[in-house]
Write a protein that holds these residues in place. Sequence first.
Motif, mmCIF file in Angstrom:
data_model
loop_
_atom_site.group_PDB
_atom_site.id
_atom_site.type_symbol
_atom_site.label_atom_id
_atom_site.label_comp_id
_atom_site.label_asym_id
_atom_site.label_seq_id
_atom_site.Cartn_x
_atom_site.Cartn_y
_atom_site.Cartn_z
ATOM 1 N N UNK A 152 9.892 5.987 4.865
ATOM 2 C CA UNK A 152 9.132 6.910 4.013
ATOM 3 C C UNK A 152 9.949 7.419 2.830
ATOM 4 N N UNK A 153 9.226 7.730 1.758
ATOM 5 C CA UNK A 153 9.819 8.262 0.537
ATOM 6 C C UNK A 153 9.446 9.734 0.433
ATOM 7 N N UNK A 154 10.370 10.551 -0.095
ATOM 8 C CA UNK A 154 10.066 11.969 -0.300
ATOM 9 C C UNK A 154 9.133 12.135 -1.487
ATOM 10 N N UNK A 155 8.042 12.882 -1.279
ATOM 11 C CA UNK A 155 7.077 13.111 -2.337
ATOM 12 C C UNK A 155 7.527 14.187 -3.312
ATOM 13 N N UNK A 156 6.740 14.350 -4.369
ATOM 14 C CA UNK A 156 7.035 15.343 -5.388
ATOM 15 C C UNK A 156 6.129 16.553 -5.288
ATOM 16 N N UNK A 157 6.168 17.399 -6.329
ATOM 17 C CA UNK A 157 5.383 18.632 -6.331
ATOM 18 C C UNK A 157 3.913 18.368 -6.601
ATOM 19 N N UNK A 171 4.914 4.849 2.918
ATOM 20 C CA UNK A 171 4.407 6.222 3.007
ATOM 21 C C UNK A 171 5.217 7.142 2.097
ATOM 22 N N UNK A 172 4.530 8.065 1.447
ATOM 23 C CA UNK A 172 5.192 9.111 0.673
ATOM 24 C C UNK A 172 4.881 10.423 1.376
ATOM 25 N N UNK A 173 5.915 11.091 1.907
ATOM 26 C CA UNK A 173 5.705 12.247 2.775
ATOM 27 C C UNK A 173 6.534 13.443 2.304
ATOM 28 N N UNK A 174 6.244 14.593 2.862
ATOM 29 C CA UNK A 174 7.083 15.786 2.686
ATOM 30 C C UNK A 174 8.194 15.704 3.738
ATOM 31 N N UNK A 223 0.842 -1.193 0.000
ATOM 32 C CA UNK A 223 0.000 0.000 0.000
ATOM 33 C C UNK A 223 0.877 1.243 0.000
ATOM 34 N N UNK A 224 0.701 2.096 -0.989
ATOM 35 C CA UNK A 224 1.362 3.403 -1.010
ATOM 36 C C UNK A 224 0.386 4.407 -0.411
ATOM 37 N N UNK A 225 0.784 5.039 0.698
ATOM 38 C CA UNK A 225 -0.044 6.042 1.356
ATOM 39 C C UNK A 225 0.502 7.417 0.986
ATOM 40 N N UNK A 226 -0.294 8.181 0.262
ATOM 41 C CA UNK A 226 0.146 9.478 -0.242
ATOM 42 C C UNK A 226 -0.101 10.532 0.837
ATOM 43 N N UNK A 227 0.984 11.018 1.446
ATOM 44 C CA UNK A 227 0.870 11.925 2.593
ATOM 45 C C UNK A 227 1.832 13.100 2.473
ATOM 46 N N UNK A 228 2.127 13.524 1.241
ATOM 47 C CA UNK A 228 3.093 14.604 1.040
ATOM 48 C C UNK A 228 2.440 15.965 0.885
ATOM 49 N N UNK A 229 1.110 16.016 0.787
ATOM 50 C CA UNK A 229 0.421 17.274 0.538
ATOM 51 C C UNK A 229 0.491 18.225 1.725
#
Length: 403
Positions: free
Chosen positions: A74-79, A51-54, A5-11
């Motif tokens: 966690x992975x660093x998210x993009x723009x 997790x993809x985070x800021x 599961x990729x959880x998009x949490x960089x916003x």
Amino acid sequence: MSCVAIIVAAGRGTRAGGGLPKQYHQMAGEPILRHTLRLFANMPGITAILPVIHLNDADLFAQAAIGLEKILTPVEGGATRQESVHAGLKVLAGHAPELVLVHDAARPFATPALLARAIKAAGEHGAAIPVLSVTDTIKQVDAEGQVVATLQRDALRTVQTPQSFRYNLLHSAHEAAAQAGIRNLTDDAAVMEWAGQPVFTFEGEAANMKLTSVEDMEKARMAAPVAQQKSTPSWASLGDVRTGTGFDVHAFAPGDHVILGGVTITHSAGLSGHSDADVGLHALTDALLGALCDGDIGSHFPPSDPQWKGTSSDRFLRHAVDKVRSLGGRIAHLDLTLICEAPKIGPHREAMRASISAICDIPAARISVKATTSEKLGFTGRREGIAAMASATIRLPFSEGDA
């Protein structure tokens, strides 16, 4: 199948107010993101969580995820959201899972049943998304706000997450979109559509709302179960450790399936009982009631009472769980053993753990499901029925009368 599961949490989530990204706002005493992560961590069908985070949120994330299982670095998210998901997919490439679910961090109200549908749909179709029918009339308007068309809502759907895919298909579509300079597609289904891949749908959940605005946050706090509005008691504060046991038996009867541990299993016979005869959930219910010194399942749900005829046994187990919580307690461990020659329990073990986890709202890691035969001895050996033994360990606060 392996499923990450990729959880998009960089916003940044600024419309939610409060000075924090919306996924870190508090709900029922915990960050919203923690509720979302716990859902996936407790799901047996999920292999790992990425997790993809800021990067500015690293400390906030660490606090939200503390103590939870299956969570990768966690992975660093993009723009953009698309770039954030692509970043996660690239990290997984070295040990690519078969399936991947992509879920919004600020959707904390999804259920295990929805996740199960998502995993199944990904395996069957390669790309699938949860949707809801549109019930309101939809108008198309121009820049001045004048209505220019009324859309036919029969063919329209609102889209949710988790969106589910075969990993290789989604990764390839994201790679192609990035190489083509396409970076602002708003969901992963759109990426697949752009790449020419068919996308299928499955049933979503009305309660699976995405939290965006201040008003959404207020609705979420109201929607959170009242029992969760209080901070969960710490283990250290629950010094009264108790263990209860349960045992139940049901005979086979004409039928084509049995229900065990909340899971329907095709079989050459059914089980006879006043309710749905789920011998596993009955034993677990008695184990919890035993730990509470509060009678047995028959005293709470008499078989002589017609209102319980055909009742799903998850109702009985949930009743026992609620009694533990009403006393300020927590369930520490559940252990279920099913005794039968057939059906085979092994292929359904993880589904049972997921079912019991959802009913009791505890991690599957605290639930054991085992099976054995009686070496062809006795009524189970003669295939006349199924027996179940269960134990439950709970922790309660000491009362004033305790020594």
